[in-house]
Design a protein around this motif. Structure first.
Motif, short mmCIF file in Angstrom:
data_model
loop_
_atom_site.label_atom_id
_atom_site.label_comp_id
_atom_site.label_asym_id
_atom_site.label_seq_id
_atom_site.Cartn_x
_atom_site.Cartn_y
_atom_site.Cartn_z
N LYS A 1 56.44 -119.02 50.28
CA LYS A 1 55.76 -119.78 49.99
C LYS A 1 54.98 -118.59 48.72
N ASP A 2 55.12 -117.54 49.04
CA ASP A 2 54.47 -117.00 47.59
C ASP A 2 55.17 -116.21 46.75
N SER A 3 56.96 -117.26 46.55
CA SER A 3 57.22 -118.16 45.23
C SER A 3 57.05 -119.21 44.52
N PHE A 4 56.61 -119.94 45.69
CA PHE A 4 55.96 -121.04 45.22
C PHE A 4 54.94 -120.85 44.34
N ILE A 5 53.70 -120.24 45.33
CA ILE A 5 52.52 -120.04 44.91
C ILE A 5 53.36 -119.44 42.83
N GLN A 6 53.63 -118.02 42.86
CA GLN A 6 54.48 -117.95 41.83
C GLN A 6 55.21 -118.64 40.92
N LEU A 7 55.77 -119.48 40.83
CA LEU A 7 56.07 -120.95 41.01
C LEU A 7 55.05 -121.84 39.96
N ILE A 8 54.55 -122.03 41.01
CA ILE A 8 52.87 -122.69 40.65
C ILE A 8 52.49 -121.97 39.14
N LYS A 9 52.56 -120.84 39.84
CA LYS A 9 51.48 -120.51 38.51
C LYS A 9 52.35 -120.29 36.77
N LEU A 10 53.13 -120.01 36.89
CA LEU A 10 54.11 -120.07 35.63
C LEU A 10 53.92 -121.08 35.00
N ILE A 11 53.43 -122.42 35.71
CA ILE A 11 53.67 -123.87 34.89
C ILE A 11 52.24 -124.64 34.88
N GLU A 12 51.48 -123.73 35.78
CA GLU A 12 49.97 -124.66 36.02
C GLU A 12 49.43 -124.90 34.20
N LYS A 13 49.78 -124.32 33.69
CA LYS A 13 49.12 -124.50 32.27
C LYS A 13 49.67 -125.94 31.83
#
Length: 180
Positions: free
Chosen positions: A13-25
């Motif tokens: 789950k932490d990897s998914f959260i980091q992944l989303i943070k990379l593309i949230e903008k």
């Protein structure tokens, strides 16, 4: 990003959260090209993240993750449109406009034209295509697959949007010269 995606596919789950943070903008900018209301934008992004997480195991090709999540986002934006049954026009933040570098080739530095107004000359579909192409650097082929529109249509829409912006700028410059 690929490493995070592989770990997320294994249930991290932490990897998914980091992944989303990379593309949230990127997700925000694309949603903003389709929707006006900030709450709607947040809701659509949240729904996209939930759907992505829930269906991540269905992703067959990890190199297509970016296109896949953008497709989900655009489908969610379209669904909200149908639900609300109204058109909305986007007001862009000035710092977001600076990302659309290609527009600058048509504007002399001393021209006083509001970029917000320029992008609002385009209809919702053309704005989305413009943002995907110029800001997010998607190819016409990728945009075609995301939006399920023929690639030649995408190319035509980009060309017409640029012409519309260029013509407007020329009219503004001509009016400015007449005033002086």
């Amino acid at each position: 990003m690929e490493k995070l995606l592989k770990m997320a596919l294994k249930g991290n789950k932490d990897s998914f959260i980091q992944l989303i943070k990379l593309i949230e903008k990127k997700l925000y900018f694309i949603a903003k090209s389709r929707l006006e209301n900030e709450e709607d934008i947040k809701d659509v992004i949240q729904e996209t993240i939930c759907q992505t997480y829930k269906n991540l195991k269905n992703l067959k090709n990890i190199s297509k993750f970016d296109t896949w999540i953008v497709t989900i986002l655009i489908n969610n934006c379209n669904q909200l449109y149908r639900k609300n049954k109204k058109y909305s026009y986007t007001i862009y933040e000035k710092d977001s406009i600076n990302k659309l570098h290609s527009i600058n080739e048509y504007v002399e530095t001393d021209t006083k034209i509001d970029f917000l107004h320029l992008l609002n000359l385009l209809n919702e579909d053309d704005r989305t295509i413009f943002v995907l192409y110029y800001s997010d650097n998607y190819t016409t082929n990728q945009i075609s697959k995301i939006l399920k529109i023929n690639e030649n249509t995408i190319k035509s829409k980009i060309k017409r949007a640029k012409e519309k912006i260029r013509n407007h700028i020329e009219r503004c410059e001509e009016n400015e010269r007449k005033i002086k």
